[in-house]
Design a protein around this motif. Structure first.
Motif, short mmCIF file in Angstrom:
data_model
loop_
_atom_site.label_atom_id
_atom_site.label_comp_id
_atom_site.label_asym_id
_atom_site.label_seq_id
_atom_site.Cartn_x
_atom_site.Cartn_y
_atom_site.Cartn_z
N GLY A 99 19.91 5.07 -17.31
CA GLY A 99 19.48 4.59 -15.99
C GLY A 99 18.44 3.49 -16.10
N CYS A 100 17.98 3.03 -14.94
CA CYS A 100 16.98 1.97 -14.92
C CYS A 100 16.14 2.09 -13.66
CB CYS A 100 17.67 0.60 -14.95
SG CYS A 100 16.47 -0.74 -14.89
N PRO A 101 14.80 2.02 -13.80
CA PRO A 101 13.94 2.17 -12.62
C PRO A 101 13.79 0.90 -11.78
CG PRO A 101 12.60 2.06 -14.62
CD PRO A 101 14.03 1.98 -15.06
N TRP A 102 14.22 -0.26 -12.30
CA TRP A 102 14.11 -1.49 -11.52
C TRP A 102 15.28 -1.56 -10.52
CZ3 TRP A 102 12.08 -1.45 -16.47
CH2 TRP A 102 10.79 -1.98 -16.60
N ASP A 103 15.32 -2.62 -9.71
CA ASP A 103 16.40 -2.72 -8.72
C ASP A 103 16.78 -4.19 -8.48
OD1 ASP A 103 14.09 -3.43 -7.42
OD2 ASP A 103 14.34 -2.08 -5.72
N CYS A 104 17.24 -4.83 -9.54
CA CYS A 104 17.58 -6.26 -9.45
C CYS A 104 18.84 -6.45 -8.58
CB CYS A 104 17.81 -6.84 -10.83
SG CYS A 104 16.39 -6.59 -11.92
N SER A 105 18.81 -7.52 -7.80
CA SER A 105 19.85 -7.69 -6.77
C SER A 105 21.24 -7.97 -7.37
CB SER A 105 19.47 -8.83 -5.84
OG SER A 105 19.34 -10.01 -6.59
N PHE A 106 21.27 -8.48 -8.60
CA PHE A 106 22.57 -8.87 -9.19
C PHE A 106 23.11 -7.79 -10.11
CE2 PHE A 106 18.95 -10.38 -11.59
CZ PHE A 106 19.19 -9.82 -12.83
N CYS A 107 22.49 -6.60 -10.11
CA CYS A 107 22.81 -5.59 -11.11
C CYS A 107 23.19 -4.27 -10.45
CB CYS A 107 21.59 -5.39 -12.00
SG CYS A 107 21.81 -4.11 -13.23
N SER A 108 24.07 -3.51 -11.11
CA SER A 108 24.49 -2.24 -10.53
C SER A 108 24.04 -1.03 -11.35
CB SER A 108 26.02 -2.22 -10.36
OG SER A 108 26.61 -2.40 -11.63
N ALA A 109 23.19 -1.27 -12.35
CA ALA A 109 22.73 -0.12 -13.15
C ALA A 109 21.95 0.85 -12.25
CB ALA A 109 21.86 -0.60 -14.29
N TRP A 110 21.12 0.31 -11.38
CA TRP A 110 20.26 1.18 -10.55
C TRP A 110 21.05 1.79 -9.39
CZ3 TRP A 110 19.04 -0.29 -5.42
CH2 TRP A 110 19.42 -1.60 -5.06
N THR A 111 22.02 1.07 -8.85
CA THR A 111 22.78 1.65 -7.73
C THR A 111 23.67 2.78 -8.26
OG1 THR A 111 24.43 -0.11 -7.96
CG2 THR A 111 22.75 -0.40 -6.27
N ASP B 168 20.96 1.47 -24.15
CA ASP B 168 20.06 1.55 -22.98
C ASP B 168 20.00 0.21 -22.25
OD1 ASP B 168 19.65 3.66 -24.69
OD2 ASP B 168 17.52 3.80 -24.32
N ASP B 169 19.98 0.28 -20.93
CA ASP B 169 19.91 -0.96 -20.15
C ASP B 169 18.64 -1.74 -20.49
OD1 ASP B 169 22.13 -1.37 -18.36
OD2 ASP B 169 21.63 0.60 -17.55
N VAL B 170 17.52 -1.03 -20.55
CA VAL B 170 16.25 -1.67 -20.93
C VAL B 170 15.61 -0.77 -21.98
CG1 VAL B 170 14.03 -2.54 -20.12
CG2 VAL B 170 15.97 -2.52 -18.56
N ALA B 171 15.55 -1.24 -23.21
CA ALA B 171 15.04 -0.38 -24.28
C ALA B 171 13.52 -0.29 -24.24
CB ALA B 171 15.48 -0.92 -25.64
N THR C 157 16.40 -5.65 -23.87
CA THR C 157 15.23 -5.27 -23.08
C THR C 157 14.81 -6.41 -22.15
OG1 THR C 157 13.11 -4.12 -23.19
CG2 THR C 157 13.39 -5.97 -24.71
N ARG C 158 13.77 -6.16 -21.36
CA ARG C 158 13.23 -7.19 -20.46
C ARG C 158 12.05 -7.88 -21.14
NH1 ARG C 158 13.29 -6.14 -14.43
NH2 ARG C 158 11.18 -7.00 -14.49
N GLY C 159 11.82 -9.14 -20.77
CA GLY C 159 10.70 -9.88 -21.34
C GLY C 159 9.37 -9.20 -21.06
S1 SF4 Z 1 19.28 -3.02 -15.94
FE1 SF4 Z 1 18.08 -4.91 -16.07
S2 SF4 Z 1 19.01 -6.23 -14.54
FE2 SF4 Z 1 19.67 -4.11 -14.06
S3 SF4 Z 1 18.18 -3.30 -12.57
FE3 SF4 Z 1 17.49 -2.77 -14.63
S4 SF4 Z 1 16.07 -4.42 -15.20
FE4 SF4 Z 1 17.30 -5.17 -13.52
#
Ligand code: SF4
Ligand code: B12
Length: 519
Positions: free
Chosen positions: A195-207, A237-240, A267-269
């Motif tokens: 999973g991923c705790p962020w919610d980027c608009s172009f991504c579906s990992a969080w939805t 992992d989506d974000v390590a 990972t993210r920067g």
């Molecule tokens: S996986 Fe990456 S792009 Fe997707 S919501 Fe998480 S941080 Fe954002």
């Protein structure tokens, strides 16, 4: 029951840069096996449709379960389902995975009765319940959590409560040495978190995962790693290493156990900069490749992708990644709106950085906010073109000119990478791989010209289309992004803060860097 799990065929660049172990399907298969079902798995990335048909004719499974994480695979899966139903009419056919979850109704419709069920969400709990219903009360199938059938839709899918309870059936995959990423050849896949705790608009990992984030314990990770024979490991992992403590705990357990592998992670920067020591430690225990999601090289580009990480921080992250002495790969998203000048600027930039740069094309994907809010209407709804290599949105340049620029840019980058791959240090690694009989990466490089070809890309748009992606929602609905997000996009129900296994300081960090206001 006899259950056959099927991974569909290769994606466009699976034939060049990477081909990965079907980890998700192995996890679902193991859950079914633990529930006393007889299971087999076939991966069509490395086996043929003829192998599949032979297998179903000989074994006659009671259930065939396809994995559909990518839109581009939908037509292949629908056609295979139809052919299977013709030869084995009593076999139950279901489809699961990310893309299937976001396009369930359309997939059932394309199947014209051949697909009995789309099972949304994480497959481990859902599959066991589905097979239970299938073996007993068939009327209960439509009530299985996550199930979508012609008779209706069950409740929201259930979560795997603890990642330590599940394990992949790695033994079911018949051609393990075919999986690789670049020079990590062969390479296995492994999950540290989900999973991923962020919610980027172009991504579906969080939805998909309802903005949840769960961790596997270091003990289970080490046990799993120790059982993997391959020298390379792709951390899926989506974000390590979002949480420093977890990254250290796993790393230290690996070091204690004396496991030596080469690792790839994404990972993210901002995570890289926040948790520098973890990445430095991982370099010591075998971290070899990092993929950083940079996406754009200017503020305008970043605004477009609504990344809430300032460009300066992104470049700082790149500097730090370089300083680690690992190979760094980044992705730049080409927008169909680009003209020749913009391509030239990007080319110049890419040639002046030491990273491996990958260029993909901006593609709205169902399950993302962008899918709902993208004002530009799709030029095509052919699933096969939704592979982030084709342009599905209107291009500013004529389509042929857009592909010429895109391919030219990719070719320039390819020659840059080629000059490294033939450099002595790399050549030695390649030679070592060849001596061990591992030719995946070498073959991939040789495939490049065949796969990336402007005429072929253009011709792909002219192919007859049998199945079309459902229409994007009308713009009126699109203007209400938040409502659309909450009611339509989530597959797993969000559990709020309690669904995220992160400490409060990390939760605050996420809060400050995420895009939306979702639960
Ligand atoms: S996986 Fe990456 S792009 Fe997707 S919501 Fe998480 S941080 Fe954002
Ligand atoms: C490896 C990977 C790739 C590889 C694929 C390589 C290959 N096949 O060899 C590459 C790099 C090529 C790739 C490309 C893309 N990817 Co990708 N990728 C991943 C990644 C990092 C790991 C996949 C994995 O192993 N996951 C771990 C396992 C455990 O999860 P899983 O496979 O999803 O399986 C679970 C469920 O999906 C479900 N399930 C799966 N199969 C089945 C089958 C049945 C019957 C059932 C019931 C359930 C079920 O149950 C499983 C267990 O819970 C995921 C991120 C992630 N962490 O999942 C993204 C991810 C799957 N990719 C994603 C995306 C968006 C893409 C791209 C569009 C672009 C991009 N942003 O990267 C392209 C599309 C490529 C194309 N041509 O169409 C999205 C989701 C896609 C979607 N359909 O909505 C993800 C989640 C990443 C993200 N953050 O957005 N990707």
């Amino acid at each position: 029951m006899k259950v056959l799990f099927v991974h569909p065929g290769p994606l466009l660049y699976t034939n060049v840069f990477l081909r990965l172990e079907p980890l998700g399907l192995e996890l679902v298969a193991e859950a079914a096996r633990r529930a006393s079902h007889a299971v087999r798995l076939i991966d069509l990335q490395v086996e043929s449709h003829a192998d599949y048909h032979r297998m179903i004719a000989e074994w006659r499974p009671d259930c065939v379960a396809f994995s559909c994480n990518y839109l581009a695979n939908v037509p292949e899966i629908v056609d295979l389902a139809k052919a299977t139903k013709l030869s084995l009419p009593r076999t139950f056919i279901c489809v699961g995975g990310h893309s299937a979850s976001f396009t369930a109704a359309a997939i059932l419709e394309h199947g014209e009765g051949a697909i009995d069920c789309v099972l949304k969400g994480e497959g481990e709990p859902g599959m066991v319940k589905l097979l239970e219903a299938l073996a007993g009360d068939r009327g209960a199938i439509a009530k299985v959590p996550g199930a979508v059938t012609a008779d209706g839709e069950g409740p929201r899918p259930g979560f795997v409560e603890h990642l330590d309870e599940i394990a992949p059936a790695r033994d079911l995959v018949r051609k393990r040495r075919k999986y690789f990423i670049g020079v990590l050849d062969p390479c296995a896949s492994i999950e540290f978190s989900r999973g991923c705790p962020w919610d980027c608009s172009f991504c579906s990992a969080w939805t998909f995962y309802g903005r949840s984030y769960r961790l596997r314990s270091p003990e289970r990770v080490v046990e799993d790693l120790a059982s993997i024979p391959e020298p390379g490991a792709f951390i899926v992992d989506d974000v390590a290493f979002i949480q420093e403590k977890h990254g250290f705990a796993i790393g230290e357990a690996i070091a204690r156990k004396g496991i030596r592998k080469q690792f790839y992670l994404e990972t993210r920067g901002d995570v890289l900069l926040r948790n520098k020591e973890v990445f430095q430690f991982w370099k010591k225990i075998g971290l070899t490749y990092i993929f950083l999601g940079i996406e754009a090289i200017d503020e305008e580009g970043l605004r477009k992708y609504r990344k809430r990480i300032p460009l300066g921080r992104n470049f700082e992250a790149l500097e730090f990644a370089r300083s680690l002495g690992v190979d760094v790969a980044i992705n730049i998203i080409a927008d169909p709106d680009w003209d020749e000048d913009r391509f030239r600027v990007v080319r110049d930039w890419c040639m002046n950085v030491p990273e491996v740069v990958n260029i993909s094309v901006n593609t709205p994907y169902p399950g993302t906010e962008t899918w709902v809010t993208e004002e530009r209407r799709l030029q095509t709804r052919d699933y096969r073109l939704f592979d982030i290599q084709h342009a599905v949105l209107p291009t500013r340049l004529p389509l042929a000119a857009f592909y010429r620029e895109l391919l030219h840019t990719q070719r320039v980058l390819y020659s840059k990478h080629m000059s490294w791959w033939t450099a002595p240090a790399f050549a030695r690694v390649m030679a070592g791989n060849l001596v061990r009989g591992q030719t995946n990466f070498m073959r991939g490089i040789m495939n490049y010209g065949k796969v990336y070809n402007a005429e072929k890309m253009l011709a792909d748009h002219a192919r007859p289309v049998s199945y079309e992606l459902p229409l994007q929602p009308p713009l009126a609905a699109a203007t209400n992004g938040q409502a659309a997000k909450a009611s339509q996009l989530y597959i797993h129900a969000p559990r709020g803060r309690t669904g995220r296994s992160i400490d409060d300081s990390t939760e605050h960090f996420v809060e400050a860097t995420r895009m939306g206001t979702s639960a």
